[in-house]
Design an enzyme around this catalytic site. Structure first.
Site, PDB file in Angstrom:
ATOM      1  CG  ASN A  17       4.493   0.287 -17.541  1.00 22.52           C
ATOM      2  OD1 ASN A  17       4.165   1.403 -17.186  1.00 22.52           O
ATOM      3  ND2 ASN A  17       3.883  -0.797 -17.103  1.00 22.52           N
TER       4      ASN A  17
ATOM      5  CB  ALA B  22      -0.947  -0.008   1.193  1.00 25.34           C
ATOM      6  N   GLY B  23       1.489   1.505  -1.168  1.00 29.98           N
ATOM      7  CA  GLY B  23       2.157   2.771  -1.380  1.00 29.98           C
ATOM      8  C   GLY B  23       1.138   3.778  -1.867  1.00 29.98           C
ATOM      9  CB  ALA B  24       1.423   6.718  -4.082  1.00 28.29           C
TER      10      ALA B  24
ATOM     11  CG  ASN C   8       3.744  -0.962 -13.560  1.00 29.44           C
ATOM     12  OD1 ASN C   8       2.609  -0.841 -14.012  1.00 29.44           O
ATOM     13  ND2 ASN C   8       4.350   0.012 -12.921  1.00 29.44           N
TER      14      ASN C   8
ATOM     15  N   GLY D 237      -1.625   1.955  -4.036  1.00 27.79           N
ATOM     16  CA  GLY D 237      -2.372   1.040  -3.175  1.00 27.79           C
ATOM     17  C   GLY D 237      -3.256   1.766  -2.187  1.00 27.79           C
TER      18      GLY D 237
ATOM     19  CE  LYS E 111       0.309   0.836 -16.719  1.00 25.91           C
ATOM     20  NZ  LYS E 111      -0.052   0.420 -15.355  1.00 25.91           N
TER      21      LYS E 111
ATOM     22  CD  GLU F 199       7.885  -2.552 -10.473  1.00 21.20           C
ATOM     23  OE1 GLU F 199       7.201  -3.453  -9.952  1.00 21.20           O
ATOM     24  OE2 GLU F 199       7.400  -1.496 -10.899  1.00 21.20           O
TER      25      GLU F 199
ATOM     26  CE  LYS G 231       8.441   0.480  -6.794  1.00 25.60           C
ATOM     27  NZ  LYS G 231       8.137   1.273  -8.016  1.00 25.60           N
TER      28      LYS G 231
END
Length: 335
Positions: A213, A27-29, A126, A31, A209, A293, A100
């Site tokens: 990226n 749960a970063g930004a 991602n 999440g 997607k 990543e 990540k």
């Protein structure tokens, strides 16, 4: 305590019956943005993050969500350990994986205590390859895949900018079936304002997607440029389109059905609607002294290309350059 300006939303019984118990793993930004709006829609959501300061801020004050320049507080469940969820609330219905890529194995292993008989695991990460790591841990029959164009920006512990409105999310079963469980998840997301569609071609959706990226992530990381700067340099666009064209050739050789046929389209889509100061996640990782990543983005194109005999020299070069930048920053003490 939650500030007094926080308004608790009433949840009617019918909405409660349609709700899910959800764990956002990583749960970063992004999440927190997704978890916050899902909480507001009446779901029981647990936000899991290894950062103690971030979790403590959410426990003490709630999640502060900024949207259109206005902050609001949302009471959320936050923890650094899935064991706390297991002890407090038991198994969950849905685990959304947003860690990540290189943390996928460790993260899902720590989440095993909250995996019950009917728990499903949805990767919104991602790149490619996470579904295989998750399947090895919980069984392929539990794993769902998806892609989201929603976003978020971390302003500080427990404080984010929400970028979910109007941003599409696609979810699906790995085998392309449209099942009751995937439809229910999409319904819950839509009820929370997360525009979500069920895909019967989720691998194609994931590749769509991935192309976005591929177009900007590595080039932003290597150059250190924001999106506003990146799109001002014609040579960068040429390189980006060449990398995307390679990825599209690999997808075609693998029998993947894409929604895009023009290699410039992912380049255009990547920057659409973003402020000039926006930085790709790969650049953000490098600036924090973290590994990126890259192996799951451009590196995926290279690996799949080798399997089907499609050359990918541009993506190989981008992978090499990003790994070089990673090493240089580590040696200079950025980590």
């Amino acid at each position: 305590m939650i500030p007094s300006c926080h308004a608790t939303r009433r949840v009617d019984k019918s909405k409660k019956e349609r709700s899910l118990k959800i764990c956002v793993l990583g749960a970063g930004a992004l999440g927190c943005a997704m978890g916050g709006v899902l909480t507001e829609a009446g779901n029981e959501v647990w936000l899991v993050n290894r950062g103690k300061a971030h979790v403590e801020a959410m426990k003490q004050h709630g999640l502060k969500m900024r949207e259109n320049g206005v902050d609001r507080f949302v009471h959320v469940h936050a923890t650094t350990e899935c064991n706390e969820i297991a002890a407090t609330s038991g198994a969950v219905d849905l685990i959304i994986v947003l860690v990540k890529s290189f943390h996928t194995h460790d993260a899902i292993t720590t989440a095993l205590p909250i995996v019950g008989k009917d728990t499903v695991v949805l990767s919104l990460q991602n790149g490619l390859g996470h579904e295989d790591i998750l399947a090895a841990a919980v069984g392929r029959e539990r794993v769902l895949a998806g892609k989201t164009y929603a976003g978020g920006v971390m302003l500080g512990p427990g404080h984010i900018i929400v970028g979910t409105k109007g941003k599409d999310t696609h979810v699906g079963e790995l085998d392309g079936r449209v099942t009751e469980r995937i439809v229910r998840i999409a319904d819950v997301f839509n009820q929370a304002g997360l525009v979500t569609a069920v895909s019967d071609n989720i691998m194609g959706t994931m590749w769509d997607k991935l192309l976005v990226n591929v177009a900007t992530g590595a080039l932003s990381g290597i150059t250190g440029l924001t999106y506003g700067e990146l799109y001002q340099i014609p040579e960068i666009e040429t390189c980006a389109v060449a990398a995307v064209a390679e990825a599209m050739a690999v997808a075609a050789a693998c029998g993947i059905k894409l929604s895009m046929t023009d290699a410039r389209e992912p380049w255009i889509k990547a920057g659409a609607g973003l402020p000039p100061e926006f930085k790709a996640s790969m650049l953000q990782s490098l600036e924090k002294g973290s590994v990126t990543e890259i192996d799951y983005v451009n590196g995926s194109v290279v690996r799949w290309g080798m399997k089907v005999g499609v050359p990918t020299p541009v993506n190989q070069a981008l992978v090499a350059c990003v790994k070089g930048v990673e090493r240089a920053r580590l040696q200079k003490g950025f980590a």
